[in-house]
Design an enzyme around this catalytic site. Structure first.
Site, PDB file in Angstrom:
ATOM      1  N   TYR A  23      -1.678  -0.644  10.639  1.00 59.22           N
ATOM      2  CA  TYR A  23      -1.776  -0.880   9.193  1.00 59.22           C
ATOM      3  C   TYR A  23      -0.484  -0.444   8.485  1.00 59.22           C
ATOM      4  CZ  TYR A  23      -3.687  -1.136   4.498  1.00 59.22           C
ATOM      5  OH  TYR A  23      -3.896  -1.462   3.175  1.00 59.22           O
ATOM      6  N   SER A  38       0.856  -1.194   0.000  1.00 63.20           N
ATOM      7  CA  SER A  38       0.000   0.000   0.000  1.00 63.20           C
ATOM      8  C   SER A  38       0.888   1.238   0.000  1.00 63.20           C
ATOM      9  CB  SER A  38      -0.868  -0.003   1.268  1.00 63.20           C
ATOM     10  OG  SER A  38      -1.473   1.255   1.465  1.00 63.20           O
TER      11      SER A  38
HETATM   12  N1  LIG Z   1      -8.816  -1.017  -1.281  1.00 62.02           N
HETATM   13  C1  LIG Z   1      -7.774  -0.207  -1.153  1.00 62.02           C
HETATM   14  O1  LIG Z   1      -7.905   1.034  -1.263  1.00 62.02           O
HETATM   15  C2  LIG Z   1      -6.398  -0.753  -0.908  1.00 62.02           C
HETATM   16  C3  LIG Z   1      -5.303   0.117  -1.056  1.00 62.02           C
HETATM   17  C4  LIG Z   1      -4.015  -0.358  -0.828  1.00 62.02           C
HETATM   18  C5  LIG Z   1      -3.829  -1.672  -0.475  1.00 62.02           C
HETATM   19  N2  LIG Z   1      -4.908  -2.508  -0.336  1.00 62.02           N
HETATM   20  C6  LIG Z   1      -4.645  -3.903   0.046  1.00 62.02           C
HETATM   21  O2  LIG Z   1      -5.233  -4.752  -0.907  1.00 62.02           O
HETATM   22  C7  LIG Z   1      -5.567  -5.996  -0.297  1.00 62.02           C
HETATM   23  C8  LIG Z   1      -7.004  -6.357  -0.637  1.00 62.02           C
HETATM   24  O3  LIG Z   1      -7.846  -5.351  -0.100  1.00 62.02           O
HETATM   25  P1  LIG Z   1      -9.325  -5.094  -0.620  1.00 62.02           P
HETATM   26  O4  LIG Z   1      -9.488  -3.634  -0.695  1.00 62.02           O
HETATM   27  O5  LIG Z   1      -9.624  -5.912  -1.807  1.00 62.02           O
HETATM   28  O6  LIG Z   1     -10.144  -5.582   0.665  1.00 62.02           O
HETATM   29  P2  LIG Z   1     -11.387  -6.588   0.823  1.00 62.02           P
HETATM   30  O7  LIG Z   1     -12.373  -6.384  -0.261  1.00 62.02           O
HETATM   31  O8  LIG Z   1     -11.809  -6.433   2.236  1.00 62.02           O
HETATM   32  O9  LIG Z   1     -10.707  -8.023   0.615  1.00 62.02           O
HETATM   33  C9  LIG Z   1      -9.854  -8.571   1.548  1.00 62.02           C
HETATM   34  C10 LIG Z   1      -9.661 -10.022   1.196  1.00 62.02           C
HETATM   35  O10 LIG Z   1      -8.746 -10.606   2.125  1.00 62.02           O
HETATM   36  C11 LIG Z   1      -9.310 -11.810   2.602  1.00 62.02           C
HETATM   37  N3  LIG Z   1      -8.828 -12.106   3.951  1.00 62.02           N
HETATM   38  C12 LIG Z   1      -8.864 -11.310   5.040  1.00 62.02           C
HETATM   39  N4  LIG Z   1      -8.365 -11.956   6.109  1.00 62.02           N
HETATM   40  C13 LIG Z   1      -8.007 -13.193   5.671  1.00 62.02           C
HETATM   41  C14 LIG Z   1      -7.437 -14.324   6.295  1.00 62.02           C
HETATM   42  N5  LIG Z   1      -7.116 -14.334   7.609  1.00 62.02           N
HETATM   43  N6  LIG Z   1      -7.199 -15.438   5.543  1.00 62.02           N
HETATM   44  C15 LIG Z   1      -7.517 -15.441   4.229  1.00 62.02           C
HETATM   45  N7  LIG Z   1      -8.053 -14.403   3.570  1.00 62.02           N
HETATM   46  C16 LIG Z   1      -8.297 -13.288   4.293  1.00 62.02           C
HETATM   47  C17 LIG Z   1     -10.815 -11.595   2.567  1.00 62.02           C
HETATM   48  O11 LIG Z   1     -11.504 -12.837   2.443  1.00 62.02           O
HETATM   49  P3  LIG Z   1     -12.286 -13.622   3.591  1.00 62.02           P
HETATM   50  O12 LIG Z   1     -12.939 -12.607   4.478  1.00 62.02           O
HETATM   51  O13 LIG Z   1     -13.249 -14.492   2.848  1.00 62.02           O
HETATM   52  O14 LIG Z   1     -11.229 -14.418   4.290  1.00 62.02           O
HETATM   53  C18 LIG Z   1     -10.962 -10.823   1.266  1.00 62.02           C
HETATM   54  O15 LIG Z   1     -11.019 -11.702   0.182  1.00 62.02           O
HETATM   55  C19 LIG Z   1      -5.292  -5.828   1.197  1.00 62.02           C
HETATM   56  O16 LIG Z   1      -4.036  -6.363   1.506  1.00 62.02           O
HETATM   57  C20 LIG Z   1      -5.269  -4.309   1.369  1.00 62.02           C
HETATM   58  O17 LIG Z   1      -4.495  -3.910   2.464  1.00 62.02           O
HETATM   59  C21 LIG Z   1      -6.185  -2.085  -0.540  1.00 62.02           C
END
Ligand SMILES: NC(=O)c1ccc[n+]([C@@H]2O[C@H](COP(=O)([O-])OP(=O)(O)OC[C@H]3O[C@@H](n4cnc5c(N)ncnc54)[C@H](OP(=O)(O)O)[C@@H]3O)[C@@H](O)[C@H]2O)c1
Length: 254
Positions: free
Chosen positions: A154, A141
């Site tokens: 975070y 990130s």
């Molecule tokens: N959205 C943004 O603006 C943004 C920006 C920078 C970085 N990111 C990074 O991108 C990644 C994905 O984020 P997102 O925005 O797509 O969030 P999201 O929609 O909340 O998705 C998170 C995913 O991680 C999985 N997860 C969480 N805990 C887990 C565990 N203990 N074991 C296995 N799977 C797990 C969840 O699945 P389950 O709940 O089914 O396990 C879900 O599929 C993250 O690392 C986040 O920090 C996001």
């Protein structure tokens, strides 16, 4: 990159960015293994991919459980022969405030965001090295670059992931295994839903396409959108008192 020959393990594939990657890679012809905890949500993604003629399997597992992740990787290799691309994407967000920092909550977040990535890497790396080919991708990130207000856990987790992958990149030189660290800004996903003040917020589809392009190019590091990435880089050059003053007034964070 010949996508029809790719076998991709994607963690956090049940929603948001991981789901977006799964659909996009499958559309390009890759076989995808979808790892996350919610089996029902994974089954939906598999159904969507198969309905469009793609290849996918659901691998329900928790990334904090090293054995479960290794088992899932084995199942994917058994089905499609090998894994040559890992997208270590599973992660959680969370607000923290210095005055009521809770060590249990911080440990839980670090366990998912950092140890989960480690477990994902160790499940695939020996085979990639043995085959002399592969690519490890971490979804870090822009929050990895500097400490942001109310985001101690975070930011620490993402700085940890970026440093971890940078070390791996150097260690893996000459093995045929590439390492890509992606630093996204704000993307519309369930993780950011309901959050205010997200400069340069991106739509999921556009963001996934940009990241896939960086992966195809085997970029070592990719930070986007460029506007926010440049602001963050400029912040790294500021004297500490000036940075603190600006950061305290602009709580831009994921
Ligand atoms: N959205 C943004 O603006 C943004 C920006 C920078 C970085 N990111 C990074 O991108 C990644 C994905 O984020 P997102 O925005 O797509 O969030 P999201 O929609 O909340 O998705 C998170 C995913 O991680 C999985 N997860 C969480 N805990 C887990 C565990 N203990 N074991 C296995 N799977 C797990 C969840 O699945 P389950 O709940 O089914 O396990 C879900 O599929 C993250 O690392 C986040 O920090 C996001």
């Amino acid at each position: 990159m010949e996508w029809s020959e790719k076998v991709v393990l994607i963690t956090g594939a049940s929603s948001g960015i991981g789901r977006g990657f799964a659909v996009e890679f499958a559309r390009r012809g890759a076989a995808v293994g979808l790892l996350a905890r919610r089996a029902d949500a994974l089954a939906e993604v598999v159904e969507e991919i198969e309905a469009a003629g793609g290849r996918a399997i659901a691998l329900p597992a928790d990334v904090t459980d090293a054995d479960a992740v290794r088992f899932a990787a084995c199942a994917l290799r058994q089905k499609f022969g090998y894994i040559d691309l890992l997208i270590a994407n599973a992660g959680v967000g969370g607000t923290t405030y210095a005055a009521d920092l809770c060590e249990k909550e911080v440990a839980e977040l670090i366990k998912v965001n950092v140890i989960g990535v480690v477990n994902s890497v160790t499940a695939v790396i020996p085979h990639m090295i043995e085959r002399g080919t592969g690519q490890l991708v971490a979804i870090s990130s822009l929050a990895a670059y500097r400490g942001l207000p109310k985001s101690a856990a975070y930011c620490a987790s993402k700085a940890g992931v970026s440093a971890l992958f940078e070390s791996l990149r150097i260690d893996l030189m000459g093995t045929g295994v590439a390492v890509t660290i992606i630093h996204p800004g704000f993307i519309k996903t369930p993780l950011t839903a309901g959050r205010s003040h997200m400069p340069y917020l991106m739509e999921l589809d556009g963001a996934v396409k940009k990241m896939v392009h960086a992966i195809e190019k085997r970029k070592k590091s990719y930070s986007f959108p460029w506007q926010l990435a440049n602001i963050v880089r400029a912040c790294m050059l500021l004297p500490i008192p000036l940075y603190d003053w600006i950061a305290a007034r602009n709580s831009f964070r994921e």
